[in-house]
Design an enzyme around this catalytic site. Structure first.
Site, PDB file in Angstrom:
ATOM      1  N   SER A 179       0.799  -1.223   0.000  1.00 42.67           N
ATOM      2  CA  SER A 179       0.000   0.000   0.000  1.00 42.67           C
ATOM      3  C   SER A 179       0.831   1.272   0.000  1.00 42.67           C
ATOM      4  O   SER A 179       0.401   2.287  -0.522  1.00 42.67           O
ATOM      5  CB  SER A 179      -0.922  -0.001   1.211  1.00 42.67           C
ATOM      6  OG  SER A 179      -0.191  -0.139   2.411  1.00 42.67           O
ATOM      7  N   HIS A 207      -5.295  -3.604  -2.102  1.00 44.11           N
ATOM      8  CA  HIS A 207      -4.966  -2.678  -3.187  1.00 44.11           C
ATOM      9  C   HIS A 207      -4.874  -3.374  -4.544  1.00 44.11           C
ATOM     10  O   HIS A 207      -4.981  -2.717  -5.582  1.00 44.11           O
ATOM     11  CB  HIS A 207      -3.658  -1.946  -2.883  1.00 44.11           C
ATOM     12  CG  HIS A 207      -3.771  -1.084  -1.671  1.00 44.11           C
ATOM     13  ND1 HIS A 207      -4.183   0.229  -1.724  1.00 44.11           N
ATOM     14  CD2 HIS A 207      -3.583  -1.360  -0.353  1.00 44.11           C
ATOM     15  CE1 HIS A 207      -4.229   0.722  -0.499  1.00 44.11           C
ATOM     16  NE2 HIS A 207      -3.873  -0.221   0.353  1.00 44.11           N
ATOM     17  N   LYS A 238     -11.824   0.209  -1.489  1.00 44.60           N
ATOM     18  CA  LYS A 238     -10.830   0.855  -2.345  1.00 44.60           C
ATOM     19  C   LYS A 238     -11.358   0.845  -3.783  1.00 44.60           C
ATOM     20  O   LYS A 238     -12.243   1.620  -4.087  1.00 44.60           O
ATOM     21  CB  LYS A 238      -9.469   0.196  -2.130  1.00 44.60           C
ATOM     22  CG  LYS A 238      -9.028   0.411  -0.671  1.00 44.60           C
ATOM     23  CD  LYS A 238      -7.683  -0.132  -0.335  1.00 44.60           C
ATOM     24  CE  LYS A 238      -7.217   0.344   1.022  1.00 44.60           C
ATOM     25  NZ  LYS A 238      -7.923  -0.282   2.169  1.00 44.60           N
TER      26      LYS A 238
HETATM   27  N1  PMP Z   1      -4.935  -4.059   4.184  1.00 45.10           N
HETATM   28  C1  PMP Z   1      -4.284  -3.113   3.479  1.00 45.10           C
HETATM   29  C2  PMP Z   1      -3.093  -3.520   2.679  1.00 45.10           C
HETATM   30  C3  PMP Z   1      -4.721  -1.788   3.526  1.00 45.10           C
HETATM   31  O1  PMP Z   1      -4.083  -0.835   2.851  1.00 45.10           O
HETATM   32  C4  PMP Z   1      -5.874  -1.457   4.291  1.00 45.10           C
HETATM   33  C5  PMP Z   1      -6.452  -0.067   4.355  1.00 45.10           C
HETATM   34  N2  PMP Z   1      -5.642   0.978   4.153  1.00 45.10           N
HETATM   35  C6  PMP Z   1      -6.487  -2.476   5.012  1.00 45.10           C
HETATM   36  C7  PMP Z   1      -6.016  -3.753   4.925  1.00 45.10           C
HETATM   37  C8  PMP Z   1      -7.659  -2.183   5.882  1.00 45.10           C
HETATM   38  O2  PMP Z   1      -8.815  -2.107   5.118  1.00 45.10           O
HETATM   39  P1  PMP Z   1     -10.051  -1.246   5.610  1.00 45.10           P
HETATM   40  O3  PMP Z   1      -9.741   0.176   5.232  1.00 45.10           O
HETATM   41  O4  PMP Z   1     -11.213  -1.808   4.882  1.00 45.10           O
HETATM   42  O5  PMP Z   1     -10.143  -1.428   7.087  1.00 45.10           O
END
Ligand code: PMP
Length: 389
Positions: A179, A207, A238
């Site tokens: 990410s 992602h 996302k």
């Molecule tokens: N895993 C990754 C790699 C993320 O980037 C994110 C959110 N930024 C999450 C899990 C968490 O997902 P959520 O925003 O739905 O809680």
């Protein structure tokens, strides 16, 4: 007696790591207003520009009309709505797995999946740059956690080899598309190593979904590794423009999670609107692969323009990070870009390692080519002669 918070807050401020909220007015998209100022947004995860798509909004509204605003209970009590099961069936078909299970967010999913799969007698092997929710899942599980250097399969292999004779379950955990670095996990090399040592593989496609793979099925699909990755987690918030998350895998995995996953069991079920929006987005992914093609065209144009200006971004995806170093530097660059009408948020520790504060910029299918080229120019103007790697 209230706990004295002042010294804690002062310490955060003094370290350059102060965080505060900025108000976004109106729906997310290429352009929106922040604190009253209209800007071009270059840091959202709405990669396909679906969050504000009229069809996705209509999907949410239809679901509210049919099922109400809230689900009224947890899935195992009274909240298991038909639309949840419909979405799970769609996600399983999309991912090519026997079954899928919804979670209320990616954070819930990661802590709930890992803790249900492994415990104190077991072993986890985790990439050093995994998302915080994976790290928290590892910690909560109380398994022995070995962290391998980012993307370093030899290191992973060495750690697995050192534990080869140890009893207990083994789980390799990794983001698919990282990410904050925009690069891919080397899944084709991870798979044989994990399998050699009898480890299950869990991949976080938060992602990767909507960006890689056929019709956005994700990085696991991109590498044709569905057969090898037992636990595919992904989010709805996302590329799918909604909110919530899921895990896709074999029927037994889902049965275990329904019985053992605390962040699935002890929480109110996903609101119908979130499920309805995600269903509409899945339709669009199937019908409009050209959105993904556009995302990649814009990404290529943006990365090429940055490269031409001498600025080397990390990664190989629509996540385009420019590492600047000190947190103050990243914040100052972000501020100067904001003054020029670009929203590019500074990312600092603990989200990224010390000394690697950065501008994490993202391209979406909602942008135009002129907008991404303008953004690259603004970055070149603000950062001046390249100093970052
Ligand atoms: N895993 C990754 C790699 C993320 O980037 C994110 C959110 N930024 C999450 C899990 C968490 O997902 P959520 O925003 O739905 O809680």
């Amino acid at each position: 007696m209230p706990i004295d918070l002042k010294p804690i807050l002062e310490k955060i401020r003094a370290s350059g790591l102060w965080r505060s909220l900025r108000r976004v007015d109106g729906p997310t998209g290429a352009e929106y207003a922040i604190d009253g100022k209209t800007v071009l947004g270059f840091c959202s995860n709405d990669y396909l520009g679906l969050a504000a798509d009229p069809r996705v909004r209509a999907g949410a509204i239809r679901a509210v009309e049919q099922y109400g605003a809230g689900s009224g209970g947890s899935r195992l009590i009274s909240g298991n709505l038909a639309i949840h099961e419909e979405l799970e069936a769609r996600l399983a078909a999309f991912k090519g797995t026997q079954a899928a299970l919804l979670y209320n967010s990616g954070y819930h999913a990661n802590i709930g999946i890992i803790t249900a799969l492994v415990g104190p007698d077991d072993h986890i092997y985790s990439d050093a740059l995994n998302h915080a929710s994976l790290i928290d899942g590892c910690r909560l599980s109380r398994a022995t956690v070995r962290v391998y250097r980012h993307g370093d399969v030899q290191h992973l292999s060495d750690l697995l080899a050192a534990d080869a004779d140890k009893p207990g379950k083994k789980l390799v955990v990794t983001d698919s598309l990282f990410s904050m670095d925009g690069d891919l996990a080397p899944l084709p090399e991870i798979v044989p190593v994990a399998h050699k040592y009898g480890a299950e593989i869990m991949v976080d496609e938060a992602h990767g979904t909507g960006v890689f793979g056929k019709n956005g099925r994700g990085v696991v699909d991109h590498f044709n590794l569905r057969w090898a990755v037992g636990v595919q987690m992904g989010t709805l918030g996302k590329s799918l423009g909604s909110f919530g998350a899921y895990v896709a895998g074999r029927r037994e995995l889902i049965d275990l999670l329904v019985n053992r996953s605390r962040s699935f069991i002890f929480t109110t079920a996903l609101p119908p609107a979130a499920a309805g929006a995600a269903l509409a987005s899945l339709d669009i992914l199937e019908q409009e692969p050209q959105r993904i093609a556009k995302l990649w065209q814009l990404t290529a144009a943006y990365r090429a323009a940055l490269r031409k200006a001498g600025h080397r971004a990390l990664g190989e995806s629509p996540i385009v990070p420019l590492v600047l170093g000190a947190p103050e530097e990243a914040v100052a660059a972000s501020q100067r870009l904001f003054e020029r009408g670009y929203h590019m948020q500074a990312i600092r520790p603990p989200t990224v390692p010390e000394g690697t504060s950065r501008l994490r910029t993202t391209v979406t299918a909602a942008h135009t080519e002129a907008q991404v080229l303008g953004a690259a120019q603004a970055i070149a103007d603000v950062l001046g002669a390249p100093r970052h790697s």
